[in-house]
Design a protein around this motif. Sequence first.
Motif, mmCIF file in Angstrom:
data_model
loop_
_atom_site.group_PDB
_atom_site.id
_atom_site.type_symbol
_atom_site.label_atom_id
_atom_site.label_comp_id
_atom_site.label_asym_id
_atom_site.label_seq_id
_atom_site.Cartn_x
_atom_site.Cartn_y
_atom_site.Cartn_z
ATOM 1 N N ARG A 20 -2.257 -8.452 -6.922
ATOM 2 C CA ARG A 20 -1.233 -8.517 -5.875
ATOM 3 C C ARG A 20 -1.929 -7.902 -4.670
ATOM 4 O O ARG A 20 -2.544 -6.840 -4.764
ATOM 5 N N HIS A 25 9.136 -2.161 -4.872
ATOM 6 C CA HIS A 25 9.047 -0.722 -4.596
ATOM 7 C C HIS A 25 9.240 -0.371 -3.132
ATOM 8 O O HIS A 25 9.240 0.807 -2.788
ATOM 9 N N ASP A 26 9.346 -1.372 -2.264
ATOM 10 C CA ASP A 26 9.570 -1.117 -0.834
ATOM 11 C C ASP A 26 11.000 -1.430 -0.411
ATOM 12 O O ASP A 26 11.339 -1.289 0.764
ATOM 13 N N ASP A 32 -2.109 -6.370 -1.034
ATOM 14 C CA ASP A 32 -1.264 -5.583 -0.147
ATOM 15 C C ASP A 32 -1.471 -5.879 1.335
ATOM 16 O O ASP A 32 -2.608 -5.927 1.810
ATOM 17 N N PHE A 60 4.571 3.064 10.217
ATOM 18 C CA PHE A 60 5.268 4.285 9.798
ATOM 19 C C PHE A 60 5.552 5.218 10.970
ATOM 20 O O PHE A 60 5.799 6.400 10.798
ATOM 21 N N TYR A 74 -0.924 3.895 -2.126
ATOM 22 C CA TYR A 74 -1.365 2.832 -1.211
ATOM 23 C C TYR A 74 -2.385 3.394 -0.202
ATOM 24 O O TYR A 74 -2.696 2.765 0.802
ATOM 25 N N ASP A 112 0.907 7.894 0.742
ATOM 26 C CA ASP A 112 1.777 6.722 0.674
ATOM 27 C C ASP A 112 1.822 6.235 -0.781
ATOM 28 O O ASP A 112 1.748 5.044 -1.065
ATOM 29 N N HIS A 150 -6.682 -1.184 4.374
ATOM 30 C CA HIS A 150 -6.992 0.201 4.741
ATOM 31 C C HIS A 150 -7.373 0.954 3.476
ATOM 32 O O HIS A 150 -7.168 0.458 2.367
ATOM 33 N N PHE A 153 -0.804 1.714 9.311
ATOM 34 C CA PHE A 153 0.224 2.459 8.564
ATOM 35 C C PHE A 153 0.063 3.942 8.922
ATOM 36 O O PHE A 153 -0.073 4.256 10.100
ATOM 37 N N GLU A 172 1.001 -10.253 -0.364
ATOM 38 C CA GLU A 172 2.154 -9.677 0.337
ATOM 39 C C GLU A 172 1.961 -10.024 1.802
ATOM 40 O O GLU A 172 1.154 -9.417 2.491
ATOM 41 N N ARG A 198 13.148 3.167 0.637
ATOM 42 C CA ARG A 198 12.260 2.675 -0.407
ATOM 43 C C ARG A 198 12.396 3.535 -1.662
ATOM 44 O O ARG A 198 12.077 3.091 -2.763
#
Length: 566
Positions: free
Chosen positions: A200, A331-332, A202, A147, A66, A63, A106, A166, A259, A417
């Motif tokens: 930031r 970025h998403d 996530d 996902f 991530y 990912d 995660h 995810f 986020e 994305r």
Amino acid sequence: MEAKMRKWWHDKVAYQIYPKSFYDTNGDGIGDLRGIIAKLDYLKELGIDLIWISPIYKSPFVDQGYDISDYYGIAPEFGTMEEFEELLAEAKKRGIQIVMDLVINHCSDKHEWFQKALADPEGEYADYFYFREGKDGNPPGNYRSYFGGSCWEPVPGTSKYYFHAFAKEQPDLNWENPRMKQDLYDMINWWLDKGLAGFRIDAIINIKKDVNFPDLEPDGPDGLAGYHRAVEQTNGVGELLEELKNNTFAKYDAFTVGEVFNMHEDELSEFIGENGHFSTIFDFSAHCLSEGEHGWYEAPAIEFKEWRRAIVDSQLEVQKVGFKANIIENHDEPRGVSRFLPEYARNAAGTKMLGTVSLLLRGIPFLYQGQEIGMQNCEWNNSGEWDDISTRDQYQTARKAGLTEKEALRVCADMSRDNARTPMQWSSEENAGFTSGTPWMKVNPNYSEINVKAQQENEDSVLRYYQKLIALRKSEEYKEVFTYGTFAPVYEEQESVMAFYRISEEENQETPKKRVLVAANFGREAAELPLEYKVSKVLLSNLPENQAGEKLILAGCGVMVLECEI
Ligand code: TEU
Ligand code: CA
């Protein structure tokens, strides 16, 4: 506002770098830390104070970073720890601070903790994750991961499963385990000790689980229920977030931007109030308008009036308690110019207009790389061009729902994305000047038109305009009103106008009371508006046809920033 405490980060302008696509210096087709260092002067000239870098830790990149396999190591694709430290130092010289991405809901299935858990599913490390017995040979629960597919994946050689919100390569960490939490706090403090400005954070709302994982009413043909529905019903994330903050960020006066999706609306002040869990959280209210009930194939197009309503409502609500971080894209998300502007406005004037509105809202502006030159969605010719795990899942979901190949391609082309992940367009040279090698991801073919170099040479360009816009926001004279000034919408009865005042409240010698009008005409035709206050100064205008005299005349896609008499 005077009564409330001022924080060092309130007046900052931030810029998000997606490192893989920013700038490649060694010809392997992948952006790198040296590439970021090389462009610091560019960012300085743009007026950036804070850089948020998407994950640069070691990762299998299932990912795109991530999925972290080592929180203490820099991915060799990007460079070394020495280079990271050099980046920190070089940025500091230019008055720029670095914000890292913190992915702690995660980790990667290749992380040592998970590998140890697999090796001993009854052992200490299994409890760093959610390992559960299956139910009669079936998974322990019926949640669908973000996902696609079940949130539960078999633990090989056992009758157990592990939980992942995810991808299956991103096992969720068990926030009920004090040792796991302490390991994360130590890691966070280790990074903060290096001199980061903050993080930031996530997907953070997902850390609180109802550990019984009760089944929910299925909401799709796969018989599963979206995990976000479970998140919405779960209480108690605040305690975890306070503990996290007090053990880490608070000790450093760090800046944190969460986020956060699916927050309980009435908890806003707990999240971003004066003593909130975070400094700020992103404002996704406009982006959520295109959420499809069962996937991107049901994503509604965004109407101007809905978009305006969403932003105005959010601004009015948020200013009662704190600051949100305002974005057009990240970025998403697809590129904002392609998403929020009608087709006739997807040009330099429209791009400047959208940027003006976003950057002069109340809150912390976060630009995403390429936004400052007006990068747009890419053309996608077939589904094989996509790298993104979410796009590939959404394409399958659309096909299963009965869309033809062509229809599914269209839907995902609009929402992918990867639209934001194509390489940064530096020049009209090969590969947009991003790399001398083969880029890891397709370059948007429009780079010969839209690129940094061409815009640096054109005083009228989107880039030059963004520089002026940021300089205005940060100027000694207007910083106060754009940072702390109240947001007050106006001309809401107009079909195609998005306009608001920013009004600074306090009146003292250093910061005289000010009223600034930001007015944008998203229509194709000119708009004529009566002025409520006399204009004392034109601070910014994107088109020569715009006029502020007795009346305000905005050309189609025109925007003006006007100081008004108070
Ligand atoms: O995104 C969290 C998140 O909720 C997204 O999955 C969002 O729903 C999705 O992008 C819509 O397609 C964060 C990161 O920003 C994202 O890049 C990661 O993929 C995700 O977390 C998992 O770490
Ligand atoms: Ca490289």
